[in-house]
Design a protein around this motif. Structure first.
Motif, PDB file in Angstrom:
ATOM      1  N   THR A   1     -20.296 -46.671 -20.898  1.00  0.00           N
ATOM      2  CA  THR A   1     -19.174 -47.466 -20.402  1.00  0.00           C
ATOM      3  C   THR A   1     -19.195 -47.549 -18.881  1.00  0.00           C
ATOM      4  O   THR A   1     -18.952 -48.617 -18.312  1.00  0.00           O
TER       5      THR A   1
ATOM      6  N   ASP B   1     -19.167 -53.677 -24.852  1.00  0.00           N
ATOM      7  CA  ASP B   1     -18.981 -52.235 -24.979  1.00  0.00           C
ATOM      8  C   ASP B   1     -18.239 -51.952 -26.280  1.00  0.00           C
ATOM      9  O   ASP B   1     -17.032 -52.106 -26.361  1.00  0.00           O
ATOM     10  N   GLU B   2     -18.984 -51.558 -27.269  1.00  0.00           N
ATOM     11  CA  GLU B   2     -18.432 -51.296 -28.605  1.00  0.00           C
ATOM     12  C   GLU B   2     -17.536 -52.439 -29.078  1.00  0.00           C
ATOM     13  O   GLU B   2     -16.356 -52.240 -29.382  1.00  0.00           O
TER      14      GLU B   2
HETATM   15 MG   LIG Z   1     -17.798 -45.701 -23.797  1.00  0.00          MG
END
Ligand SMILES: [Mg+2]
Ligand SMILES: Nc1ncnc2c1ncn2[C@@H]1O[C@H](COP(=O)(O)OP(=O)(O)OP(=O)(O)O)[C@@H](O)[C@H]1O
Lengths: 267, 382
Positions: B57, B174-175
């Motif tokens: 992240t 991100d995810e």
């Molecule tokens: Mg993360």
């Protein structure tokens, strides 16, 4: 300036949906109460006359008119700060700060949009104050209409400039309550809103001179109860303009750092 | 105009100042990213993998210009992410599954309109694009509903549409499928694959769903504690970590000939309580067919066949544990995912007891390459 406009419109939409009308009452009521109390104190306790030092400091014996101008300006300034300075920390709390920061839009038009909305909505709210003032039978003399208009603009610009820096401070610290109330108390005490600065100790007066709102209030008081003409008001207007630019420049310079700090702080 | 069309990350480092005890404690630096080099070209989905806290992240936030690097450079089509942040922001966008990123007190359509303004999307395009995006994420029906009445998945879908509103050249994910249900996640994967393949978008993806990474990513970086661990295609990573697929073959009537056949493959043998024999073969390639054929030709009756796919998950775990860098040369091509024999008869009891990561995939299920599959084959005596 499509971003300023879009932001103002968006804020209007969101506010319209979320805030009950009592909110507007809540903002006007304190100002109305302050004026009403001053009215009461002036006539019942003070016997309807002002002291010599007040007259010397404010340039007027129209105490209540002075209070009306000062109180209205103060609560107006508070409203603008609540909207403009808290814009970014509100985004942070809503989880939209990241989405805003990664967009290429500049922060100045964004914040101007908030202030534009705040000015418009507050003007509408504060018009109701006129009713209170009229009901109490207070007449506010105006010595210079252009001076009053320029003074109002100067105050808006000055508050905006302060709000940029304050907004940065809020997101960097992740805290709004203490910061905003410190500023409100400070403005109320030293800003020359509801009483002349002559009552203040010398160092505090110099500190007050650094705030752009102080000179803006001199212009406003001067053009209402001060009996001054536009040429007489121009020097203070110039001071206000210079300080506003300085504060704005400082605020905008520090804002990117504050934003970076805000992102670093939350994970 | 630009020199390269890629995101180039060189020597990226990020230190976070942290205070140990309260606000008065000593200030130390926490190194979240430590000397990363990444290349994210256009037209490919690049994966960024690592365990929790690996620095994924943080890296993505730096690429998105949200965080400033402590050291190193990030260039996007030759533009510097810090110095030319404004120009960079026009070309990128970020979708983070963990963050809301849309306004709850506006409708879906209003949100896209507002972000379109922030990205300076021409007025004529914006209306059409907003409609298209709402369609794409399946929110056309809820376009004029306030987001606060959306479900979590709907909000997330709107956040995905927001991430596409400027038609980014580079999309940072991100995810993105966090909290999405399976059909929506699948749709998103399709959109991402399409963006890379047809629009030439460069995509960087982090995800804890490794099947997703395996399906989408042409190239994967594995990091740990902010450091580079390994890189390569999913197949290369699996090969390099010795992640083999496992073939388990049950012979009901083992003979010398069937044993010889199994030994020729280098398989291990194990006698079962019922007199049968379990032949286990671990190999990077697809050896189920040849092994079964050889045993069958040696006169063996096949009681059951089970294939456990090598998983990227195993590879990542192995890498993270080893914590070692560098990879062997390019491995074999990407092994085809699941071997399901069309003529498979009823599965014998053994096949039902699949290893934990193995899933029983019915023939014809055109799903993503699953991490494991089991299939049964029953052969007769020749
Ligand atoms: Mg993360
Ligand atoms: N703002 C911050 N301040 C201090 N430390 C941070 C900050 N953000 C991240 N870290 C630390 O940096 C490291 C990397 O965090 P990061 O969020 O990048 O990991 P990640 O790979 O995304 O993990 P996950 O898989 O859990 O999402 C962690 O040890 C984390 O605690």
């Amino acid at each position: 300036m499509p971003i300023a406009w879009a932001t103002a419109w968006r804020t209007w939409q969101m506010t319209r949906r979320a805030y009950p009308w009592t909110y507007a009452v809540g903002t006007v009521l304190p100002a109305a109460l302050t004026i009403a109390l001053a009215h009461l104190g002036f006539h019942v306790i003070g016997g309807g006359a002002v002291g010599d030092d007040f007259a010397a400091g404010s340039g007027t014996t129209a105490y209540l008119a002075y209070i009306v101008v000062g109180t209205t300006a103060f609560h107006f300034a508070v409203r603008l700060i609540l909207w403009s300075a808290k814009a970014l920390i509100t985004e942070q709390r809503q989880g939209t700060l990241g989405a805003l920061l990664i967009a290429p839009a500049g922060r100045l038009p964004y914040l101007l949009g908030f202030t534009g909305f705040a000015v418009l909505s507050s003007v509408l709210e504060f018009l109701t104050l006129g009713l209170v003032v009229a009901a109490l039978g207070i007449t506010v003399p105006v010595s210079s209409v252009p001076g009053a208009l320029l003074g109002a603009l100067a105050l808006i610009a000055a508050v905006f400039a302060l709000s940029v820096g304050l907004g940065g401070l809020m997101i960097a610290a992740g805290e709004a309550h203490i910061s905003q109330n410190t500023v409100f108390i400070m403005l109320g005490l030293v800003g020359g809103f509801t009483f002349p600065r002559d009552y203040l100790p010398e160092p505090v007066r110099w500190f007050a001179e650094l705030l752009p709102t102080t000179s803006a209030m001199d212009v406003l008081h001067g053009s209402f109860t001060g009996g001054q003409s536009l040429p007489e008001l121009l020097p203070r207007l110039a001071v206000c303009a210079a300080l506003t630019c300085a504060h704005l420049f400082l605020g905008l310079t520090c804002l990117p750092r504050a934003e970076a700090r805000a992102v670093e702080r939350t994970y | 105009m630009t020199m390269t069309t890629a995101i180039e990350v060189r020597g990226l480092r990020k230190d976070f100042p942290v205070r140990e005890k309260g606000i008065l404690g000593p200030r130390t630096l926490k190194r979240a990213v430590d000397g990363l080099d990444l290349d994210i070209p256009r037209g490919r989905v690049t994966g960024l993998l690592g365990l929790n806290g690996a620095g994924k992240t943080t890296t993505i936030k730096i690429l998105a210009t949200l965080l400033r690097p402590s050291a190193g450079t990030v260039r996007i089509d030759g533009l510097d992410a810090v110095a030319d942040a404004r120009a960079v922001r026009r070309r990128i966008n970020l979708i983070a599954g963990g963050e809301r990123m849309v306004y709850t007190r506006m409708t879906g359509r209003e949100n896209l309109w507002y972000f379109g303004q922030l990205y300076d999307v021409p007025k004529a395009d914006l209306r059409r694009r907003t409609g298209e995006l709402l369609d794409l994420v399946g929110l056309s029906g809820a376009a004029d509903t306030m987001v606060e009445r959306y479900s979590r998945g709907m909000t997330q879908r709107l956040a995905i549409a927001r991430g596409l509103v400027n038609r980014p050249d580079y999309l940072l994910l991100d995810e993105p499928t966090l909290g999405l249900d399976a059909p929506i996640a699948r749709d998103l994967r399709r959109v991402v694959a399409d963006l890379a393949a047809h629009d030439g978008t460069g995509v960087l993806l982090t995800s804890h769903y490794l099947a997703e990474v395996e399906e989408l990513c042409g190239h994967v970086y594995v990091i740990s504690a902010g450091r580079h661990l390994a890189q390569g295609s999913p197949a290369e990573l699996k090969a390099a970590t010795g992640s083999h697929r496992t073939v388990r073959l049950t012979v009901t009537d083992p003979t010398e000939r069937t044993r010889a056949a199994a030994d020729a493959f280098g398989a291990t043998r194990e006698t079962l309580p019922d007199g049968g024999e379990l032949i286990t073969l671990r190999h990077p390639g697809d050896m189920a067919g040849p092994l079964t054929a050889a045993v069958f030709e040696a006169g063996g009756s096949i009681g059951g066949l089970e294939i456990a796919e090598a998983s990227l998950e195993d590879a990542i775990l192995t890498l993270a544990e080893r914590g070692e860098a560098g990879l062997a040369g390019p491995g074999s091509g990407r092994p085809d995912a699941t071997t399901i024999r069309p003529g498979a008869a009823t599965a014998p009891p053994e096949a039902a007891t699949a290893p934990p990561e193995a899933a029983t995939v019915p023939p014809g299920a055109g799903t993503a390459p699953s991490e494991a599959a089991a299939a049964g084959v029953k052969g007769g005596t020749p």
